[in-house]
Design an enzyme around this catalytic site. Structure first.
Site, mmCIF file in Angstrom:
data_model
loop_
_atom_site.group_PDB
_atom_site.id
_atom_site.type_symbol
_atom_site.label_atom_id
_atom_site.label_comp_id
_atom_site.label_asym_id
_atom_site.label_seq_id
_atom_site.Cartn_x
_atom_site.Cartn_y
_atom_site.Cartn_z
ATOM 1 N N CYS A 4 -17.279 80.374 -5.328
ATOM 2 C CA CYS A 4 -18.447 80.898 -6.029
ATOM 3 C C CYS A 4 -19.095 79.784 -6.868
ATOM 4 O O CYS A 4 -18.406 79.112 -7.640
ATOM 5 C CB CYS A 4 -18.021 82.057 -6.931
ATOM 6 N N CYS A 23 -16.940 87.759 -10.172
ATOM 7 C CA CYS A 23 -18.214 87.983 -10.876
ATOM 8 C C CYS A 23 -19.234 88.784 -10.070
ATOM 9 O O CYS A 23 -20.281 89.159 -10.594
ATOM 10 C CB CYS A 23 -18.820 86.649 -11.303
ATOM 11 N N ASP A 83 7.593 97.249 0.736
ATOM 12 C CA ASP A 83 7.324 98.446 -0.054
ATOM 13 C C ASP A 83 8.426 99.493 0.076
ATOM 14 O O ASP A 83 8.335 100.567 -0.498
ATOM 15 C CB ASP A 83 5.967 99.048 0.306
ATOM 16 N N GLU A 84 9.475 99.183 0.821
ATOM 17 C CA GLU A 84 10.615 100.090 0.956
ATOM 18 C C GLU A 84 11.792 99.530 0.171
ATOM 19 O O GLU A 84 11.856 98.344 -0.114
ATOM 20 C CB GLU A 84 10.989 100.252 2.430
#
Length: 103
Positions: A4, A23, A83-84
């Site tokens: 950016c 932003c 995630d387990e």
């Protein structure tokens, strides 16, 4: 990869635009730019726990399915998706039988 011009954060592709998540600055994506996404996974060596290494593991009260002894070494290993929950392994301090327990 583009950054950016306002806040210097990495910009991401959203459709035909580049957008800054920090932003909100937007810019039309240049047709000459080609988006290539490459995902690589490294296979990690799984350490083998045996012999003298076993003595450094913590112990707990657990009934061995093979001999009925009530004490086992234990350790945790992440075998499934992040995630387990982890899988808890046990190894009998008497006969050496190894088994696992899922949450």
């Amino acid at each position: 990869m583009e950054f950016c011009p306002k806040c210097k954060s990495l910009m991401i592709y959203q459709g035909d635009k580049l957008v800054c998540r920090k932003c909100g600055y937007e810019k039309e994506a240049d047709d000459s730019e080609e988006l290539v996404i490459k995902v690589e996974r490294n296979k990690e060596d799984v350490p083998v726990i045996e012999g003298e290494n076993l003595k450094t593991l913590p112990t707990t009260k657990a009934i061995c399915p093979a001999c009925g002894h009530n004490e086992a070494f234990w350790w945790l290993r992440q075998l499934r998706a992040a995630d387990e929950s982890e899988v808890r392994f046990f190894r009998c301090t008497k006969c050496g039988k190894t088994w696992r327990e899922y949450d």
